[in-house]
Design an enzyme around this catalytic site. Structure first.
Site, PDB file in Angstrom:
ATOM      1  N   GLU A   1      31.418 -38.012 -69.355  1.00 28.42           N
ATOM      2  CA  GLU A   1      31.125 -38.279 -67.946  1.00 28.42           C
ATOM      3  C   GLU A   1      32.305 -37.967 -67.031  1.00 28.42           C
ATOM      4  OE1 GLU A   1      28.605 -42.075 -67.639  1.00 28.42           O
ATOM      5  OE2 GLU A   1      29.509 -42.214 -69.620  1.00 28.42           O
TER       6      GLU A   1
ATOM      7  N   SER B   1      25.254 -42.836 -68.127  1.00 27.39           N
ATOM      8  CA  SER B   1      24.662 -41.641 -67.525  1.00 27.39           C
ATOM      9  C   SER B   1      23.474 -41.106 -68.309  1.00 27.39           C
ATOM     10  CB  SER B   1      25.712 -40.536 -67.340  1.00 27.39           C
ATOM     11  OG  SER B   1      26.674 -40.928 -66.385  1.00 27.39           O
TER      12      SER B   1
ATOM     13  N   TYR C   1      22.483 -36.879 -61.260  1.00 25.08           N
ATOM     14  CA  TYR C   1      23.617 -36.356 -60.499  1.00 25.08           C
ATOM     15  C   TYR C   1      23.342 -35.031 -59.804  1.00 25.08           C
ATOM     16  CZ  TYR C   1      25.873 -40.100 -62.976  1.00 25.08           C
ATOM     17  OH  TYR C   1      26.185 -41.343 -63.462  1.00 25.08           O
TER      18      TYR C   1
ATOM     19  N   ARG D   1      26.690 -53.106 -61.800  1.00 28.15           N
ATOM     20  CA  ARG D   1      25.327 -52.643 -61.537  1.00 28.15           C
ATOM     21  C   ARG D   1      24.476 -52.939 -62.759  1.00 28.15           C
ATOM     22  NH1 ARG D   1      25.103 -47.156 -62.090  1.00 28.15           N
ATOM     23  NH2 ARG D   1      23.739 -47.423 -63.895  1.00 28.15           N
TER      24      ARG D   1
ATOM     25  N   ASP E   1      20.799 -52.517 -64.633  1.00 27.72           N
ATOM     26  CA  ASP E   1      19.587 -51.710 -64.683  1.00 27.72           C
ATOM     27  C   ASP E   1      18.464 -52.543 -65.290  1.00 27.72           C
ATOM     28  OD1 ASP E   1      21.146 -49.637 -63.720  1.00 27.72           O
ATOM     29  OD2 ASP E   1      21.531 -48.793 -65.707  1.00 27.72           O
TER      30      ASP E   1
ATOM     31  N   GLU F   1      20.673 -52.943 -69.222  1.00 25.48           N
ATOM     32  CA  GLU F   1      22.110 -52.805 -69.455  1.00 25.48           C
ATOM     33  C   GLU F   1      22.854 -53.051 -68.159  1.00 25.48           C
ATOM     34  OE1 GLU F   1      23.252 -48.252 -69.449  1.00 25.48           O
ATOM     35  OE2 GLU F   1      21.410 -48.538 -70.609  1.00 25.48           O
TER      36      GLU F   1
ATOM     37  N   ASN G   1      26.683 -52.105 -65.942  1.00 30.14           N
ATOM     38  CA  ASN G   1      27.803 -51.169 -65.808  1.00 30.14           C
ATOM     39  C   ASN G   1      28.939 -51.847 -65.063  1.00 30.14           C
ATOM     40  OD1 ASN G   1      26.551 -48.244 -66.503  1.00 30.14           O
ATOM     41  ND2 ASN G   1      25.027 -49.524 -65.487  1.00 30.14           N
TER      42      ASN G   1
ATOM     43  N   GLY H   1      28.645 -45.706 -60.955  1.00 27.33           N
ATOM     44  CA  GLY H   1      28.883 -44.430 -60.295  1.00 27.33           C
ATOM     45  C   GLY H   1      28.998 -44.610 -58.791  1.00 27.33           C
TER      46      GLY H   1
END
Length: 315
Positions: free
Chosen positions: A19, A155, A224, A263, A265, A278, A280, A284
Site C-alpha cells: 500500500e 486496501s 483508489y 475507521r 468497516d 475490521e 483501521n 486512508g
C-alpha cells in the site's frame, strides 16, 4: 507542557508495503491540509534515513500515515516512542491488536458487538492436513457465501467473495500471496458502510457513516481510482441504524484501546444488525478515502480538523 503556537509535525508516508502508493497520497493530502491551517509539516519516508532525521528534527509530533505492515502493526510506532517522540494516533500495543483481524474481532465480540463467524487458518496447516478436507469442513461449518481475506492487511488486497465451493481454493491462493494466514468468515448481506471516529480532546466521536455502493468487488482498484464506486455521505440509513453504526464504531474504538482516529468497516444486515468487519488505525486520507469524506460531510474543514487532532495529541 505548553503547546507550541506552530507545532512541528513529521508525517510518515510511504514504506515498503503493498500500500505504499496509497500511503504517499495520504501523506501529501494531510500535509497540505495541515499547512493550510498554519502547521509546520514535513513528510518523510520510512527508510534508513528516518531515525537520524527524526533525531535531528525533534518534531513536536509524529503522525504515521503508513498503510500495511510496519505502519499499522505497531513496529514503526515503537521506534518513534523509543526516540522519545510523541505520536498522533494509536500506540504500538493497541495497533498490534487492531492490525490482526482475528484478534480484533475476538476483542469486539467480547465487548458485545456482532461480528460474522469466522475461522483463521495458516498456510502451513494446509500442507500438513491437506487443503481439500480442511476447506470442505469450512464450507460445512460456515456455509456459503464466504469472504476470504488476509488476517492482516488493508486496501482489500487478497480479499475475495466466494459463492461456490469450487472457487474457495483459488481464493485461498490469492489470499496467501499477501499473508501466511487467512481469515475466512461468513459473508453478510446488507449495506456496506465505513464509520470514522475522531477524538479532538473531548472523547471519541463518530463522523457520519459513508455508504459504499459498487458494481463488483470493493477492491483496491475501486477504492483508489475514482469512478468505480458511488459514495453516499451520510449513508442512506434510518435514523436508528445511523445511530447504531456510530455507537458500534465508538464502542470498537474504545474496546480496542485506540486513540485520536480510526475507521471501522461494517455491514448493516437486512435485519438492521450492524456487523463489525475490521478496524483501521491509519485510515486512508487520499482524495477518495472515507474519513475525509465523512469529515467534510459533517461540515469540518480538513485542515482545522487535523490541526485539532495535532493539538489534542500535544495537550
Amino acid at each position: 507542557m505548553s503547546v507550541p503556537r506552530s507545532p512541528r509535525v513529521v508525517v510518515l508516508a510511504g514504506g515498503l508495503s503493498h500500500e505504499r502508493d496509497v500511503s504517499l497520497r495520504s501523506g501529501r493530502r494531510v500535509a497540505e491540509a495541515l499547512r493550510s491551517a498554519g502547521v509546520e509539516v514535513s513528510v518523510h519516508d520510512v527508510d534508513a534515513d528516518l531515525v537520524p532525521a527524526l533525531s535531528d528534527l525533534r518534531p513536536d509530533l509524529v503522525w504515521p500515515l503508513l498503510h500495511g505492515a510496519s505502519g499499522e502493526d505497531g513496529s514503526v510506532r515503537d521506534v518513534v516512542q523509543l526516540l522519545g517522540l510523541r505520536l498522533l494516533g494509536t500506540g504500538p500495543r493497541a495497533s498490534r491488536v487492531a492490525w490482526s483481524k482475528p484478534i480484533a474481532k475476538t476483542v469486539v465480540a467480547r465487548a458485545g458487538l456482532s461480528t460474522p463467524e469466522f475461522v483463521t487458518l495458516p498456510q502451513s496447516l494446509f500442507r500438513e492436513l491437506g487443503a481439500g478436507r480442511v476447506l470442505d469442513a469450512v464450507v460445512a461449518r460456515l456455509g456459503l457465501p464466504l469472504v476470504v481475506k488476509p488476517s492482516r492487511g488493508g486496501s482489500a488486497l487478497g480479499v475475495n467473495l466466494v459463492t461456490a465451493a469450487d472457487d474457495l481454493p483459488r481464493a485461498m491462493v490469492d489470499c496467501f500471496a499477501y499473508s501466511d494466514t487467512a481469515l475466512i468468515e461468513r459473508a453478510v448481506t446488507g449495506t456496506e458502510v465505513a464509520v470514522s471516529v475522531v477524538d479532538t480532546g473531548d472523547g471519541p466521536v463518530a463522523l457520519p457513516a459513508v455508504e459504499i455502493v459498487t458494481e463488483g468487488p470493493y477492491d483496491y482498484d475501486a477504492r483508489y481510482n475514482p469512478g468505480r464506486v458511488e459514495y453516499f455521505t451520510p449513508a442512506r440509513l434510518s435514523a436508528d441504524a445511523a445511530s447504531a453504526v456510530g455507537e458500534v464504531a465508538v464502542a470498537a474504538h474504545r474496546a480496542l484501546g485506540l486513540e485520536r482516529l480510526s475507521r471501522t468497516d461494517l455491514i448493516v444486515g437486512d435485519d438492521g444488525t450492524p456487523w463489525f468487519l475490521e478496524v483501521n488505525v491509519a485510515p486512508g486520507m487520499t482524495e477518495t478515502s472515507l474519513l475525509p469524506q465523512a469529515a467534510e460531510g459533517a461540515g469540518h474543514n480538513l485542515g482545522d480538523l487535523y490541526r485539532s487532532l495535532v493539538l489534542a495529541s500535544l495537550a
